[in-house]
Enzyme design. Structure first.
Site, PDB file in Angstrom:
ATOM      1  N   GLN A  73      15.802   9.429  35.615  1.00 26.96           N
ATOM      2  CA  GLN A  73      17.334   8.882  36.543  1.00 26.96           C
ATOM      3  C   GLN A  73      17.629   8.106  36.002  1.00 26.96           C
ATOM      4  O   GLN A  73      16.883   7.120  35.671  1.00 26.96           O
ATOM      5  CB  GLN A  73      16.212   9.808  37.541  1.00 26.96           C
ATOM      6  CG  GLN A  73      15.734  11.146  38.053  1.00 26.96           C
ATOM      7  CD  GLN A  73      16.979  11.506  38.608  1.00 26.96           C
ATOM      8  OE1 GLN A  73      18.381  11.669  38.352  1.00 26.96           O
ATOM      9  NE2 GLN A  73      16.758  12.793  39.036  1.00 26.96           N
TER      10      GLN A  73
ATOM     11  N   TYR B 261      11.133  23.206  34.790  1.00 29.52           N
ATOM     12  CA  TYR B 261      12.248  22.230  34.632  1.00 29.52           C
ATOM     13  C   TYR B 261      11.385  21.142  34.308  1.00 29.52           C
ATOM     14  O   TYR B 261      12.752  19.815  34.802  1.00 29.52           O
ATOM     15  CB  TYR B 261      13.616  22.282  35.174  1.00 29.52           C
ATOM     16  CG  TYR B 261      13.656  23.979  35.472  1.00 29.52           C
ATOM     17  CD1 TYR B 261      14.514  24.762  34.304  1.00 29.52           C
ATOM     18  CD2 TYR B 261      13.776  24.082  36.453  1.00 29.52           C
ATOM     19  CE1 TYR B 261      15.092  25.852  34.287  1.00 29.52           C
ATOM     20  CE2 TYR B 261      13.877  25.713  36.575  1.00 29.52           C
ATOM     21  CZ  TYR B 261      14.588  25.809  35.716  1.00 29.52           C
ATOM     22  OH  TYR B 261      15.024  27.539  36.065  1.00 29.52           O
TER      23      TYR B 261
ATOM     24  N   GLU C 212       8.071  22.558  30.565  1.00 32.10           N
ATOM     25  CA  GLU C 212       9.369  21.988  29.798  1.00 32.10           C
ATOM     26  C   GLU C 212       9.897  22.662  28.169  1.00 32.10           C
ATOM     27  O   GLU C 212       8.855  23.082  27.018  1.00 32.10           O
ATOM     28  CB  GLU C 212       9.279  20.682  29.068  1.00 32.10           C
ATOM     29  CG  GLU C 212      10.464  20.278  28.851  1.00 32.10           C
ATOM     30  CD  GLU C 212      11.815  20.152  29.450  1.00 32.10           C
ATOM     31  OE1 GLU C 212      12.624  20.739  28.851  1.00 32.10           O
ATOM     32  OE2 GLU C 212      11.769  20.418  30.369  1.00 32.10           O
TER      33      GLU C 212
ATOM     34  N   ASP D 220      13.559  21.319  38.977  1.00 35.58           N
ATOM     35  CA  ASP D 220      14.633  20.569  39.106  1.00 35.58           C
ATOM     36  C   ASP D 220      15.179  20.376  37.707  1.00 35.58           C
ATOM     37  O   ASP D 220      15.270  20.306  36.831  1.00 35.58           O
ATOM     38  CB  ASP D 220      13.922  18.926  38.866  1.00 35.58           C
ATOM     39  CG  ASP D 220      15.357  17.499  39.317  1.00 35.58           C
ATOM     40  OD1 ASP D 220      16.437  17.889  38.696  1.00 35.58           O
ATOM     41  OD2 ASP D 220      15.067  16.533  38.824  1.00 35.58           O
TER      42      ASP D 220
ATOM     43  N   CYS E 255      20.956  18.234  41.410  1.00 37.40           N
ATOM     44  CA  CYS E 255      22.313  17.429  41.087  1.00 37.40           C
ATOM     45  C   CYS E 255      23.549  18.512  41.345  1.00 37.40           C
ATOM     46  O   CYS E 255      24.599  17.676  41.051  1.00 37.40           O
ATOM     47  CB  CYS E 255      22.019  16.800  40.166  1.00 37.40           C
ATOM     48  SG  CYS E 255      21.927  18.036  38.535  1.00 37.40           S
TER      49      CYS E 255
END
Length: 540
Positions: free
Chosen positions: A283, A312, A333, A378, A405
């Protein structure tokens, strides 16, 4: 019909999800950068797309009281910021409204949001800068940001949203390119060396990484260039060369070489230390990230005996942080490099209760025999997918923490989950001041079986409806066979349809009094499997 080059006069009625001013003019819609609500301007039409026009301000006639003097002198031409001229309180108001309206418009969700979490100082927050270098029209080396919708560079001396340490480094690189006669890459001629400079900075440690994205390995003058750069900028702790030989807009290539230092930097999030390489996802706002992740993890109210899925997962940030409060975390992932970084991060922090799985989260949870108490997800901007969301529903995961997001794809996914989950809390977080982007944390709780009421219905009172046409008998049978390896008969499907009020035709060998089937009743085990299939097919 409006024409390119035409100048119209209009008043901004609203802001689009991208932060553009919205004007309605004689039935047409015009989007205009840098125009705010209630402002009136003369606007030039610069292009059109899908029957929508895009314009630029030629003259401001009425100015909003919330318009401020921007810190950046090129913010109107650079494509990096949309809101440098807008008071920060109004930026937050816009983002709160954007999330609220997306949930209502797309998801049909009308839930009161928590107040958006902003920054005390909304400048110089980005820990990552990606800067192109090129020749200008006078054949002088320049660096900066690409002008919106083009590959023309807007030269900058300082970016007011990037870490202030980047300013000196970028300028030094330009001077050293001139000194050592190292040319920027020319996309058209396929000549030159340096395509981009990527700078990553640590918030908690005095560490800076410089990534030189070049068109070839070991370019002429490289060693002297590196020595001079370290001498001029001793704050740099590592330098990596990334080789991108492709004719592409993608910034990073697949080959890397460490030229100085360890090849990575470190940073912390909520007490967990991470290695950050050139290509790692991390981030970009370290101050707001801790707030965002605290909302995501604390909201699950973990007691220490839960099994948590981190979907994720990226490099494992959320899962590793949650591991301190959970019995076990399974981090899934699909990108191999991120998966490997996650394993390294766990080892470096002596975290032993996280299992890392390389693969698709939806496929994993569907095949796994693990019962998850909570899921942290996420996903990328495109959001999740129906397959993964359906596995959450099928497995009756008790709690979900969804970090998003993109308010629009978030709203779509919540609409899918909402028949089975209650929305406990929605908190927007301003991770990207001066831009239109916003992150959101949503906490969801599964509706318990006791919340559902089973009702006996006399199906003869109802005509056939579209609901019973949503899935065939074969669809139901295939679902149960594929997931559980159990064969279901058409009769068992018919029995369950009638029991749960899904209309069934009168052709299954009933007795004359219509009271009982001649055939054996569906077993309790198969009943559960068929019910799950009905829910999957949206029949109940």
């Amino acid at each position: 019909m409006l024409k390119v080059g035409q100048i119209i006069n209009g008043t901004c009625l609203d802001l689009s999800s991208e932060g553009k001013g919205v004007i309605k003019y004689q039935g047409d819609v015009i989007f205009c950068d840098g125009l705010f609500i209630d402002e009136n301007a003369d606007v030039e039409i610069i292009y059109s797309r899908a029957k929508v026009y895009y314009g630029k301000i030629k003259k401001l006639n009425v100015i909003s009281k919330y318009r401020i003097q921007p810190k950046c002198p090129v913010c109107t031409s650079c494509g990096g910021c949309q809101f440098q001229q807008l008071d920060y309180s109004k930026q937050l108001e816009f983002k709160q409204k954007r999330v609220q309206e997306a949930l209502k418009r797309i998801g049909g969700i009308n839930v009161k949001l928590e107040p958006i979490v902003g920054m005390e100082n909304p400048y110089f927050y980005r820990n990552k800068a990606q800067i192109p270098y090129d020749f200008d029209k006078k054949h002088k080396i320049v660096y900066g940001m690409f002008k919106q919708n083009s590959h023309d560079i807007v030269p900058i001396k300082q970016c007011y949203i990037e870490d202030i340490r980047s300013t000196k480094i970028l300028s030094s690189i330009k001077d050293l390119m001139i000194k050592h006669k190292i040319e920027p890459y020319d996309e058209d001629k396929r000549s030159g060396i340096i395509r981009h400079i990527l700078i990553r900075t640590s918030y908690h440690y005095p560490q800076v990484m410089v990534v030189i994205v070049s068109s070839k390995l070991n370019f002429p003058g490289q060693n002297n260039f590196i020595k001079d750069l370290i001498k001029q900028c001793p704050e740099i702790t590592t330098i990596v060369e990334n080789i991108n030989e492709r004719k592409t807009n993608v910034i990073l290539g697949n080959k890397e070489k460490v030229l100085y230092g360890k090849g990575y930097i470190n940073d912390d999030i909520l007490g967990v230390k991470f290695n950050i390489s050139a290509s790692s996802f991390f981030q970009v706002n370290p101050i707001q990230t801790e707030k965002l992740y605290s909302f995501a993890i604390d909201g699950l109210n973990l007691k220490g005996d839960e099994v948590v899925l981190d979907a994720y997962a990226g490099v494992g940030t959320l899962g590793l942080i949650a591991s301190k409060k959970a019995k076990e975390v399974i981090s899934v992932e699909i990108v191999k490099s991120a998966h490997i970084d996650g394993i390294k991060n766990a080892k470096n922090n002596n975290i032993n209760n996280v299992t890392f799985v390389l693969g698709d989260a939806g496929e994993y949870i569907a095949k796994s025999d693990v019962s998850f108490d909570a899921v942290i997800m996420d996903p990328p901007r495109k959001g999740s997918d129906e397959r993964f969301l359906q596995t959450l529903i099928n497995n009756k995961v008790k709690k979900i923490s969804y970090v998003s997001c993109n308010p629009e794809t978030l709203a779509r996914d919540l609409k899918y989950l909402s028949p089975y989950y209650d929305i406990v809390k929605i908190t927007p977080v301003d991770m990207f001041p001066m831009t239109s982007h916003v992150e959101t944390v949503v906490l969801l709780s599964h509706r318990k079986a006791d919340d559902y009421v089973e009702v006996e219905i006399d199906t003869d009172d109802f005509p056939i409806t579209s609901v019973e046409l949503k899935a065939t008998y074969t669809d139901i049978q295939d679902y149960v066979m594929n997931k559980y390896g159990i064969k279901i008969t058409s009769l068992e499907v018919a029995q369950m349809k009638q029991k749960y009020g899904i209309i069934e035709r009168d052709n299954y060998n009933k007795k004359k009094d219509n009271s009982k089937y001649l055939q054996p009743k569906c077993s309790k085990e198969k009943e559960e499997y068929i019910l799950e299939a009905f829910r999957y097919c949206k029949m109940i």
